[in-house]
Design an enzyme around this catalytic site. Sequence first.
Site, mmCIF file in Angstrom:
data_model
loop_
_atom_site.group_PDB
_atom_site.id
_atom_site.type_symbol
_atom_site.label_atom_id
_atom_site.label_comp_id
_atom_site.label_asym_id
_atom_site.label_seq_id
_atom_site.Cartn_x
_atom_site.Cartn_y
_atom_site.Cartn_z
ATOM 1 C CB CYS A 297 83.613 -33.555 118.767
ATOM 2 S SG CYS A 297 83.589 -33.174 120.185
HETATM 3 C C1 UGA Z 1 85.085 -30.264 116.330
HETATM 4 C C2 UGA Z 1 84.547 -29.174 115.383
HETATM 5 O O1 UGA Z 1 85.544 -28.624 114.699
HETATM 6 C C3 UGA Z 1 83.474 -28.362 116.225
HETATM 7 O O2 UGA Z 1 82.895 -27.512 115.315
HETATM 8 C C4 UGA Z 1 82.481 -29.023 117.184
HETATM 9 O O3 UGA Z 1 81.734 -28.203 117.918
HETATM 10 C C5 UGA Z 1 83.302 -30.000 117.687
HETATM 11 O O4 UGA Z 1 84.065 -30.863 117.179
HETATM 12 C C6 UGA Z 1 82.404 -30.791 118.614
HETATM 13 O O5 UGA Z 1 81.531 -31.654 118.173
HETATM 14 O O6 UGA Z 1 82.272 -30.560 119.742
HETATM 15 P P1 UGA Z 1 86.976 -29.984 117.961
HETATM 16 O O7 UGA Z 1 86.951 -31.564 118.474
HETATM 17 O O8 UGA Z 1 87.488 -29.276 119.172
HETATM 18 O O9 UGA Z 1 86.045 -29.293 117.318
HETATM 19 O O10 UGA Z 1 88.259 -30.001 117.039
HETATM 20 P P2 UGA Z 1 88.551 -29.638 115.470
HETATM 21 O O11 UGA Z 1 89.271 -28.154 115.661
HETATM 22 O O12 UGA Z 1 87.673 -29.870 114.794
HETATM 23 O O13 UGA Z 1 89.898 -30.445 115.310
HETATM 24 C C7 UGA Z 1 89.671 -31.796 115.216
HETATM 25 C C8 UGA Z 1 90.873 -32.528 114.735
HETATM 26 O O14 UGA Z 1 90.915 -32.412 113.541
HETATM 27 C C9 UGA Z 1 92.243 -32.381 115.526
HETATM 28 O O15 UGA Z 1 92.820 -33.357 115.627
HETATM 29 C C10 UGA Z 1 92.896 -31.455 114.298
HETATM 30 O O16 UGA Z 1 94.169 -31.478 114.539
HETATM 31 C C11 UGA Z 1 92.471 -32.145 113.023
HETATM 32 N N1 UGA Z 1 92.568 -31.261 111.971
HETATM 33 C C12 UGA Z 1 91.845 -30.193 111.897
HETATM 34 C C13 UGA Z 1 93.088 -31.703 110.927
HETATM 35 O O17 UGA Z 1 94.080 -32.569 110.907
HETATM 36 N N2 UGA Z 1 93.251 -30.778 109.718
HETATM 37 C C14 UGA Z 1 92.560 -29.749 109.524
HETATM 38 O O18 UGA Z 1 92.616 -28.990 108.601
HETATM 39 C C15 UGA Z 1 91.763 -29.299 110.670
#
Ligand code: UGA
Length: 461
Positions: A297
């Site tokens: 995403c």
């Molecule tokens: C993301 C959004 O958070 C959701 O709100 C949204 O619904 C979703 O995309 C979507 O569009 O369907 P998601 O892809 O499940 O959700 O993953 P996240 O939890 O957002 O993490 C994304 C990436 O960012 C991961 O690789 C995670 O490790 C990284 N991340 C996240 C960081 O490096 N640091 C952080 O502080 C948070």
Amino acid sequence: MVDDPELKGGRLDASVLKKEDLLDYSEGDRIINISIIGAGYIGLTAAVVFASKGHQVICVDTNKVKVDQINQASSPIREVNLDDLLSTCVNVKKNLRAYSDYNETINSDIVFICVETPSKTNGEIDLTYIRNSAKEIGQALAKANAYHVVVVKSTVVPGTTEGVIIPILEEYSLRKVGKDFGVAMVPEFLQEGNALHCFLNPDRIIIGEYDYRTGDMLQEIYNDFSSPILRTDIRTAEMIKYAANAFLATKVSFINEIGNMCRKLGIDTYEVAKGIGSDRRIGNKFLDAGIGFGGPCLPKDLEALINRARELDCETELLQSVSNVNKKQPLKLIEIARKRLGNLSNKKITVLGLAFKPNTGDVRQGSSLKIITQLLQEGAIVKVYDPWAMANAKQIFSGSIEFCDNVLDAIAGSDCIIIATEWDEFKDESLYNGKTVIDGRRILNPQKAKQLCQYYEGICW
Ligand code: UGA
């Protein structure tokens, strides 16, 4: 969700969702017939949640294997508690059934489009599945004799629902939006790895409606969610989804850029994040520095938004930089490995974690993949282990890296261990005794790790 003490650093703790919460829903006043098109993360989660709330749900997916799995109450995707809840709906409540035929949608009051919108090479979203769904739903609408609402839940760039989806629905149904059927865009904000909890407890529900009648009908199914509902027009809802993901991506790239500087200055970025995050205007979520954001995403949506801006002749200097920082970030780990080991050719390197984050087997756009690809290019011998993502990674790296059965096999005899996903089982400090470790996810306490490991370095601390 914002004030939930069990949420850590923007990531949802899977343990927040308790089984007893799931099986104790109060059922809504009116049973609504709901169809869900596409049984991916969003579609299947929506289907299971609506069915568990007492509605009559059918899931339509062109993949017959998925359809059979769902009907046998076996989830095709791995998500905390999804199997249990699916089984309750399919076998006990008997109000969830999957089909591969769109004609089944005729009896539904509301049809949710939850199909994928993958990226093309230029960043633009590929609307093939959306167009097909709209056509099939349109044909089903042509035979229906009651008012229906079609809801777009797939992530589509602003203008798509009105410019692409509604015209197809009207063409194939020979009916008129606003008169014969309603259309809405209801973006989904769930995070993989804790999909059910997120779907049930969103910070807000956005209903982007064509008209009030549509919005009122949708509000009925969301009334028993305890989240605030914001009703907007369709384009605004589409933009809210992109702006939300772009902002989250911006926070991560921001803290990573600060973190790269912090490491050189001997400053712990996590302390800095705590310091700035306690300012409520900034907030403490999504400030975990590391090897960058991956998944199906955030990277895709950012590129799609940049591409849409290009079409509109709008500049996106900030968003472009967010993307650039993220592309370079995983490679910072390789720089650290080179600094420590010299030339990486023939060095044995273990990568712990393949999933783009814990509690999922999804490897799409994962930072681990970029790290492994670069290590292979530099001639390293790569061993990997991930509790859930091995099968998906084998489809990409089969034959070129060693897939180990467990973490101990993966780290045995290795010159360097790279931690790329923060799985709980990688948090066991004793694994790293006397080893060379580069931590891409701040899984270890740096002070303790420096004493325990032969060499320990974090990417931003
Ligand atoms: C993301 C959004 O958070 C959701 O709100 C949204 O619904 C979703 O995309 C979507 O569009 O369907 P998601 O892809 O499940 O959700 O993953 P996240 O939890 O957002 O993490 C994304 C990436 O960012 C991961 O690789 C995670 O490790 C990284 N991340 C996240 C960081 O490096 N640091 C952080 O502080 C948070």
